[in-house]
Scaffold this motif. Structure first.
Motif, PDB file in Angstrom:
ATOM      1  N   ASP A  83      14.495  -1.197  13.926  1.00 46.72           N
ATOM      2  CA  ASP A  83      14.607   0.187  14.650  1.00 46.72           C
ATOM      3  C   ASP A  83      13.456   0.991  13.709  1.00 46.72           C
ATOM      4  O   ASP A  83      13.277   2.072  14.273  1.00 46.72           O
ATOM      5  N   THR A  84      13.170   0.498  12.369  1.00 48.39           N
ATOM      6  CA  THR A  84      12.372   1.385  11.613  1.00 48.39           C
ATOM      7  C   THR A  84      10.990   0.808  11.483  1.00 48.39           C
ATOM      8  O   THR A  84      10.003   0.955  10.704  1.00 48.39           O
ATOM      9  N   TYR A  85      10.637   0.114  12.683  1.00 48.17           N
ATOM     10  CA  TYR A  85       9.185  -0.518  12.975  1.00 48.17           C
ATOM     11  C   TYR A  85       8.810  -1.480  11.671  1.00 48.17           C
ATOM     12  O   TYR A  85       7.542  -1.394  11.558  1.00 48.17           O
ATOM     13  N   CYS A  86       9.467  -2.152  11.318  1.00 45.37           N
ATOM     14  CA  CYS A  86       9.127  -2.917   9.978  1.00 45.37           C
ATOM     15  C   CYS A  86       8.421  -4.419  10.681  1.00 45.37           C
ATOM     16  O   CYS A  86       8.906  -4.922  11.728  1.00 45.37           O
ATOM     17  N   PRO A  87       7.216  -4.557  10.413  1.00 48.92           N
ATOM     18  CA  PRO A  87       6.497  -5.607  11.071  1.00 48.92           C
ATOM     19  C   PRO A  87       7.121  -6.904  10.493  1.00 48.92           C
ATOM     20  O   PRO A  87       7.734  -7.342   9.657  1.00 48.92           O
ATOM     21  N   PRO A  88       7.219  -7.940  11.574  1.00 47.97           N
ATOM     22  CA  PRO A  88       7.853  -9.200  11.478  1.00 47.97           C
ATOM     23  C   PRO A  88       7.240  -9.863  10.212  1.00 47.97           C
ATOM     24  O   PRO A  88       5.916  -9.944  10.189  1.00 47.97           O
ATOM     25  N   ALA A  89       8.078 -10.686   9.486  1.00 50.05           N
ATOM     26  CA  ALA A  89       7.574 -11.730   8.662  1.00 50.05           C
ATOM     27  C   ALA A  89       6.910 -12.743   9.147  1.00 50.05           C
ATOM     28  O   ALA A  89       6.294 -13.643   8.608  1.00 50.05           O
ATOM     29  N   GLN A  90       7.589 -13.242  10.284  1.00 47.67           N
ATOM     30  CA  GLN A  90       7.030 -14.292  10.790  1.00 47.67           C
ATOM     31  C   GLN A  90       7.176 -14.056  12.494  1.00 47.67           C
ATOM     32  O   GLN A  90       8.123 -13.566  12.907  1.00 47.67           O
ATOM     33  N   GLU A  91       6.376 -14.558  13.219  1.00 46.90           N
ATOM     34  CA  GLU A  91       6.463 -14.539  14.790  1.00 46.90           C
ATOM     35  C   GLU A  91       7.350 -15.519  15.215  1.00 46.90           C
ATOM     36  O   GLU A  91       6.636 -16.779  15.158  1.00 46.90           O
ATOM     37  N   THR A  92       8.376 -15.306  15.938  1.00 44.46           N
ATOM     38  CA  THR A  92       9.138 -16.246  16.174  1.00 44.46           C
ATOM     39  C   THR A  92       9.987 -15.636  17.464  1.00 44.46           C
ATOM     40  O   THR A  92      10.275 -14.666  17.392  1.00 44.46           O
ATOM     41  N   LYS A  93      10.323 -16.378  18.540  1.00 43.31           N
ATOM     42  CA  LYS A  93      11.338 -15.808  19.466  1.00 43.31           C
ATOM     43  C   LYS A  93      12.561 -16.627  19.471  1.00 43.31           C
ATOM     44  O   LYS A  93      13.542 -16.597  20.347  1.00 43.31           O
ATOM     45  N   THR A  94      12.743 -17.843  18.633  1.00 48.06           N
ATOM     46  CA  THR A  94      13.825 -18.406  18.530  1.00 48.06           C
ATOM     47  C   THR A  94      14.640 -18.311  17.246  1.00 48.06           C
ATOM     48  O   THR A  94      15.754 -18.977  16.938  1.00 48.06           O
ATOM     49  N   ASP A  95      14.150 -17.560  16.292  1.00 46.35           N
ATOM     50  CA  ASP A  95      14.928 -17.224  14.841  1.00 46.35           C
ATOM     51  C   ASP A  95      14.715 -15.619  14.668  1.00 46.35           C
ATOM     52  O   ASP A  95      13.754 -15.158  15.212  1.00 46.35           O
ATOM     53  N   CYS A  96      15.231 -15.361  13.589  1.00 41.49           N
ATOM     54  CA  CYS A  96      15.030 -14.075  12.944  1.00 41.49           C
ATOM     55  C   CYS A  96      13.679 -13.882  12.298  1.00 41.49           C
ATOM     56  O   CYS A  96      13.074 -14.564  11.795  1.00 41.49           O
ATOM     57  N   GLN A  97      12.886 -12.863  12.858  1.00 43.81           N
ATOM     58  CA  GLN A  97      11.702 -12.633  12.602  1.00 43.81           C
ATOM     59  C   GLN A  97      11.641 -12.161  10.722  1.00 43.81           C
ATOM     60  O   GLN A  97      10.360 -12.279  10.304  1.00 43.81           O
ATOM     61  N   TYR A  98      12.589 -11.915  10.339  1.00 45.26           N
ATOM     62  CA  TYR A  98      12.732 -11.464   8.663  1.00 45.26           C
ATOM     63  C   TYR A  98      13.177 -12.545   7.909  1.00 45.26           C
ATOM     64  O   TYR A  98      13.176 -12.207   6.618  1.00 45.26           O
ATOM     65  N   ARG A  99      13.735 -13.610   8.447  1.00 47.32           N
ATOM     66  CA  ARG A  99      14.440 -14.650   7.576  1.00 47.32           C
ATOM     67  C   ARG A  99      13.194 -15.240   6.665  1.00 47.32           C
ATOM     68  O   ARG A  99      12.220 -15.607   7.148  1.00 47.32           O
TER      69      ARG A  99
END
Length: 142
Positions: A125-141
């Motif tokens: 919601d606060t437009y944090c850039p993802p730490a990793q590009e993934t569609k099957t897991d959390c982008q911030y893990r």
């Protein structure tokens, strides 16, 4: 049948009436005596225009707007000011908050239902850039 004033037009009538009152107050101040004549002339022209508007439009909505003039207050706020319930924050500080949230919540996270994670929702919601590009897991893990 005379045209009805919508809410926006009623607000403009209220502002015009308040502008007339402001011109009168300014004209009464010693500090502005050099402009007194122009202020009083402007007030007179504005009153005349307001009277003409009152003849053109629906009497009931015009009278309502004129009565509201005395009961209204104008608040001046810069357009860059945050709205109620908002704050102004500098981007570097927001990015630091993102980093702290990821470091404290996402490092070592083993959550299976990551789509229901409140930290992930907040980061997105606060437009944090993802730490990793993934569609099957959390982008911030981490």
């Amino acid at each position: 049948m005379k045209p009805y004033l919508n809410q926006d037009q009623q607000n403009q009538i209220i502002l015009m009436g308040m502008g007339i009152a402001v011109m009168e107050k300014l004209a009464d101040q010693e500090k502005f005596k050099e402009a007194r004549g122009n202020l009083l002339r402007a007030r007179s022209f504005a009153k005349k225009a307001l009277d003409e508007l009152g003849e053109i439009v629906d009497k009931k909505s015009f009278t309502k707007a004129r009565k509201l003039t005395k009961e209204s207050k104008v608040l001046l706020k810069p357009l860059t000011s945050p709205e109620e319930g908002e704050i102004k924050i500098e981007i570097p500080k927001l990015l630091n908050l993102h980093m702290l949230a990821i470091g404290n919540t996402c490092s070592g996270c083993t959550r299976q239902d990551y789509k229901k994670c409140p930290t992930r929702d907040l980061l997105m919601d606060t437009y944090c850039p993802p730490a990793q590009e993934t569609k099957t897991d959390c982008q911030y893990r981490q």
